[in-house]
Design a protein around this motif. Sequence first.
Motif, PDB file in Angstrom:
ATOM      1  N   UNK A  91      -5.847  -3.810  -7.075  1.00 13.43           N
ATOM      2  CA  UNK A  91      -7.281  -3.559  -6.893  1.00 13.43           C
ATOM      3  C   UNK A  91      -8.051  -3.863  -8.172  1.00 13.43           C
ATOM      4  N   UNK A 116     -22.287  -0.426  -7.085  1.00 10.59           N
ATOM      5  CA  UNK A 116     -21.244   0.549  -6.763  1.00 10.59           C
ATOM      6  C   UNK A 116     -20.982   1.559  -7.876  1.00 10.59           C
ATOM      7  N   UNK A 131     -21.564   5.283  -7.552  1.00  9.17           N
ATOM      8  CA  UNK A 131     -20.638   6.205  -6.890  1.00  9.17           C
ATOM      9  C   UNK A 131     -20.047   7.246  -7.839  1.00  9.17           C
ATOM     10  N   UNK A 132     -19.815   6.851  -9.082  1.00 14.55           N
ATOM     11  CA  UNK A 132     -19.064   7.764  -9.972  1.00 14.55           C
ATOM     12  C   UNK A 132     -19.978   8.625 -10.837  1.00 14.55           C
ATOM     13  N   UNK A 142     -12.182   7.647 -13.049  1.00 13.90           N
ATOM     14  CA  UNK A 142     -13.023   7.759 -11.855  1.00 13.90           C
ATOM     15  C   UNK A 142     -13.262   6.392 -11.219  1.00 13.90           C
ATOM     16  N   UNK A 171     -10.198   5.136  -9.510  1.00 15.67           N
ATOM     17  CA  UNK A 171      -9.988   5.791  -8.222  1.00 15.67           C
ATOM     18  C   UNK A 171     -10.953   5.243  -7.171  1.00 15.67           C
ATOM     19  N   UNK A 172     -12.206   5.018  -7.593  1.00 14.85           N
ATOM     20  CA  UNK A 172     -13.202   4.434  -6.686  1.00 14.85           C
ATOM     21  C   UNK A 172     -12.736   3.076  -6.168  1.00 14.85           C
ATOM     22  N   UNK A 173     -12.289   2.236  -7.084  1.00 10.60           N
ATOM     23  CA  UNK A 173     -11.885   0.888  -6.701  1.00 10.60           C
ATOM     24  C   UNK A 173     -10.640   0.904  -5.816  1.00 10.60           C
ATOM     25  N   UNK A 174      -9.681   1.766  -6.136  1.00 10.71           N
ATOM     26  CA  UNK A 174      -8.466   1.820  -5.317  1.00 10.71           C
ATOM     27  C   UNK A 174      -8.763   2.300  -3.898  1.00 10.71           C
ATOM     28  N   UNK A 175      -9.796   3.101  -3.739  1.00 10.19           N
ATOM     29  CA  UNK A 175     -10.122   3.658  -2.421  1.00 10.19           C
ATOM     30  C   UNK A 175     -11.042   2.751  -1.622  1.00 10.19           C
ATOM     31  N   UNK A 176     -12.011   2.110  -2.273  1.00  6.35           N
ATOM     32  CA  UNK A 176     -13.070   1.414  -1.536  1.00  6.35           C
ATOM     33  C   UNK A 176     -13.108  -0.095  -1.808  1.00  6.35           C
ATOM     34  N   UNK A 177     -12.059  -0.645  -2.395  1.00  6.28           N
ATOM     35  CA  UNK A 177     -12.042  -2.070  -2.721  1.00  6.28           C
ATOM     36  C   UNK A 177     -10.598  -2.513  -2.667  1.00  6.28           C
ATOM     37  N   UNK A 178     -10.374  -3.779  -2.321  1.00  8.26           N
ATOM     38  CA  UNK A 178      -8.987  -4.224  -2.224  1.00  8.26           C
ATOM     39  C   UNK A 178      -8.724  -5.456  -3.076  1.00  8.26           C
TER      40      UNK A 178
END
Lengths: 406, 406
Positions: A73, A112, A115-116, A280, A283-290
């Motif tokens: 990610x 984005x 988000x954090x 943070x 974690x954002x990228x791992x959850x909402x981006x691939x």
Amino acid sequence: MINENFLKLSNNYLFSDIARKVRAYKEQNPDMRVISLGIGDVTQPLPQACIKAMHDAVDEMASAATFRGYGPEQGYEFLRQAIVDNDLRPRGIGIEADEIFISDGAKSDCGNICDILGLDCTLGLTDPVYPVYVDSNVMCGRAGTMTDKGWSRITYFPVSRENGFVPQRPDKHIDIIYLCYPNNPTGTVITTQQLAEWVEYARREGSIILYDAAYEAYIRHEEIPHSIYEIDGAQEVAIEFHSYSKTAGFTGVRCGYTIVPKALCFTASDGKTSVSLHSLWNRRQCTKFNGTSYITQRAAEAIYTAEGKEQVRNTIDYYMDNAAYMHAHLSALGYEVYGGTDAPYIWLRTPHGIGSWGFFERLLHELSLVTTPGVGFGPSGEGYVRLTAFGNHEDCREAMERFARL
Amino acid sequence: MINENFLKLSNNYLFSDIARKVRAYKEQNPDMRVISLGIGDVTQPLPQACIKAMHDAVDEMASAATFRGYGPEQGYEFLRQAIVDNDLRPRGIGIEADEIFISDGAKSDCGNICDILGLDCTLGLTDPVYPVYVDSNVMCGRAGTMTDKGWSRITYFPVSRENGFVPQRPDKHIDIIYLCYPNNPTGTVITTQQLAEWVEYARREGSIILYDAAYEAYIRHEEIPHSIYEIDGAQEVAIEFHSYSKTAGFTGVRCGYTIVPKALCFTASDGKTSVSLHSLWNRRQCTKFNGTSYITQRAAEAIYTAEGKEQVRNTIDYYMDNAAYMHAHLSALGYEVYGGTDAPYIWLRTPHGIGSWGFFERLLHELSLVTTPGVGFGPSGEGYVRLTAFGNHEDCREAMERFARL
């Protein structure tokens, strides 16, 4: 229930308004050749090094032995390391590869990043400004409500000829500050000394600077900083956004990168606990981006080869020839011209106190030229239009000939 | 200040926990060949039609005459129309091209859709479930706080052998409902009748269904719906996510699409004003996204050519051969096996009441096989492990031989 913050946004978006006016003009004047100095999109082909890298990467995807599925990610190590070796280390910047996040473009990450950050953070940004910074904060509710002085939770730093386009640091605490240099839309730059003063402010106030360096490849003058991390102590207060869109013509293939240093912390609401923004954002990228396309990342890597660097330099020179030509020509015609020396944008003061939209309309209807009204970027842009250097030489020269007829 | 909702998330992410355990095992057992039936990533090359389309598109980027810069944020018309013509109209679905938004993958949009929904919405989702639905809502604060029954603002619909993996509709009002069919992780499907009952619930309650159809290409049985819009009235209550990742091996090149019908409205907080989610999502994408790679979109278009369709079918058949082989083999060994008939996942009940992690550890340490513990997807996944069909035939067969030794 919907997110009602969206209802606070104007229905009109600057560039769609312009597109509608241009479309109407073309329909009424089908014989006129319209030249666009408007939207900031590149026109020259991708560097050959990138083309070759993409063909090779496509071939890798054609065989099970070399096929690549999900990538990290955060981006591939080969690209993150090339960035360290080429963009950062030569400038004395001690950012490591794992502090770099490959993106599908700076626009995504500029939006984005909201988000954090806490929704109760206060904001500061220049006026005029790139609209994404404002709109993405309006959408999540951080900007407050619209008043006759702008958004209630945003502090504006006006820049204009009156202050030499140098934003004044605020005399109060602001949590998050957006800075963009070389600047979109004004095409002006910041000196190391001025930038150091912002870093000093952020360190003193515990603020975060979101630094948009999307146009750094256009800097020509040795003394102008390419990255906020050239300033000592910036790693503890700044996130920086980079883009290959303007650097290497990647607007259509989508790649950029964002630096979130591990040294960067922000306080929790107790005013004491310090939290790593790097973890943070990860974690954002791992959850909402691939991750970004493998093929695109190989193209980006190729920018850093010897051939790639030369080809990128040639294309940037090509655009900067346009900027220099426009700057000289318009100045000779008696216009007040800003920017364009270290950026692909010219910020032109409208003559005789005409408003931005009025001058935009005259240029469209009398010269068949498309520009961007400065006021579309914020109230302090009133009385200016933005011209871009991203066209081809012939169009740029013809546009300047038309200006002489006004 | 940071967004403190992030601090509520567990520091551990299921797949990184697994990766760490596998790494440790490999270090201790360097001679063992580990076979992964774990993470859901494809292994077969891209269809030749896509490879050719990408080479052609790369060449277009090499010449100023055919170069493409910024594309539409919503995606190119050629791809949106191909989706209408191939995925939708043949199934009797009256969605138009401008209701389709091309994305860089379903994971991004499943997460980003949170942006347009009110923070005070209540949520419902199956247990076990794809973790992105939960985590993206935790991040924006919509999930509430963690309790011993899960997140306080989420209603869970447990699915297990006891209820035939059919989630029970709630007897109270829920604003947003996530459904994923064919299901990740259980590999089970939903019938038209069952799906119609959810649509009926949403219409009655004024709820929205977020329908994840990422695995629809794996459906083999005629009567199973591929899209929620096959149900009358669903356009007024559902958003649907599609992905080319599993359909055509696009995990590394990144493309999918999201359907937000114009007929879909949600109420504002006054309980009366009806707002179009299509216009909100369009505004979100125009502000925080800059479109998917042109090259990738040309690859996606090629999936819909005659050659592309045949190549995609062959690859899916290849994976589904694995699924059928595992299903038959494990059943013959006396295991309880679910899924795998219309989905690339097998949901295996652990023997003798062993816990998910316990069975995972046995398979890893005794057979050098990697699986995914069902409990990692939610408490009702306890007592199951997920096996994926995305490997090659040889690995799949050897993995089954090893199972016979347990």
